[in-house]
Design an enzyme around this catalytic site. Sequence first.
Site, PDB file in Angstrom:
ATOM      1  N   ASP A   1      84.693  -0.915  38.618  1.00 20.79           N
ATOM      2  CA  ASP A   1      84.617  -1.732  39.838  1.00 20.79           C
ATOM      3  C   ASP A   1      83.400  -1.354  40.670  1.00 20.79           C
ATOM      4  OD1 ASP A   1      87.049  -2.599  38.907  1.00 20.79           O
ATOM      5  OD2 ASP A   1      88.219  -1.347  40.271  1.00 20.79           O
TER       6      ASP A   1
ATOM      7  N   HIS B   1      84.480  -2.253  49.055  1.00 21.86           N
ATOM      8  CA  HIS B   1      83.936  -1.103  49.778  1.00 21.86           C
ATOM      9  C   HIS B   1      82.522  -0.784  49.304  1.00 21.86           C
ATOM     10  CE1 HIS B   1      88.193  -0.720  50.684  1.00 21.86           C
ATOM     11  NE2 HIS B   1      87.928   0.220  51.582  1.00 21.86           N
TER      12      HIS B   1
ATOM     13  N   HIS C   1      89.566   2.640  43.533  1.00 19.00           N
ATOM     14  CA  HIS C   1      88.981   1.691  42.582  1.00 19.00           C
ATOM     15  C   HIS C   1      88.698   2.415  41.277  1.00 19.00           C
ATOM     16  CE1 HIS C   1      88.300  -2.173  44.579  1.00 19.00           C
ATOM     17  NE2 HIS C   1      88.136  -1.487  45.698  1.00 19.00           N
TER      18      HIS C   1
END
Length: 385
Positions: free
Chosen positions: A307, A260, A303
């Site tokens: 990350d 993302h 996340h």
Amino acid sequence: MICYTVSDGCMTPLAPPPETMTQPASATFSSNSTNSHEFHQRQPLLQESRNNDGWDDSGNSSSGHFKMSKQTERNGSIVRIKLPPVGRSGSGESILSSFPEERIKTIVAAGWLTFNFVLSTVSLALTHERVPDPKKANALPDIILDHVTPHEWALTVSEVLLTVSSCITFFIMIVHKHRWIVFRRVFFILGWLYLMRSFTMYVTVLPVASRQYALNVCAPKANNTSPFVIAKRALQLMSGFGLSMNGQHVYCGDYMYSGHTVVLVASYLIIAEYSPKKCIILHWMSLVNSVLGVVMLLISRGHYTVDVVVAYYVTTRLWWMYHTMANNFTLKNYTTYNYFARLWWFPVFRYLEGNILDVVPREYDCPCDCLTKVSRQLFRRRNRI
């Protein structure tokens, strides 16, 4: 002693003094040869351009033909060559400033992106079987997630912002005049990011960051990694474009690093690089949209913070590295001090960017014109057949 007069930038020897008139013929010939040699050595290599020699101040011939001045005809020391102007765009471009479409290379880059996207889904399908059991393994300590109350709706908000940013990015790319070059670069960079993500998520599997998400969303393990099961999972993930709001992203373990965040950051970089500079509001809105999308991602515990940080670092460094090499022609060659040439994908980069010899300008046109040209070419080929 020989004296000279200067007239119109030319040096002419004066008549010899009276005492030299009585010299023998051989001495006179030798003296004249020496004087002539000295005279030509004192001549300028190139003479100043004058309007009366057929050239104007801009270097163009007034008569349309090369016209030498009297002094040039006498000395024969000037050769003037008219070069085409080196422009950045427009109909008067020279070869050095052209931007070939090279559609085959763009198709190759699209294949590279597709292959690595499929590879990332296969990697996630395999990683899902190796995720620690959320009932037994707790989430890793995280300085931000430990102080934020998780909300599942925040993940949907993050993916909506991601979708909006992707649509704006695609619109800018499709209306760009040199869209084939832009698409080629974006395909290659995103393909490289998906390739790295396929390895990082598989080699080190992190526990699920949200136990609630693991119990409500993550599918149970099959304890079977047959090719049929992996292929079925990969097709299911690709059908939902890797988004949870589509209901197809039911496999967990794709943490390192955040996909993302890669898309959000890449969308902002594309908009900032290839949209008009005057669209400052669009640039700021894209930046705010990307930051807000990342914040919503962390609030949802989709996340870990690491990350997001790694995804931002890898995406920006690869983008800036690629465009630095693409915008500097000397960095496209194998030289002793070009350390970019040591990258393993440098030959692929030279293949994609070897014929782009200038910075891609921010110019735009209607994509319908491109479709019209393609349809005309196809129609002509059919008529020939």
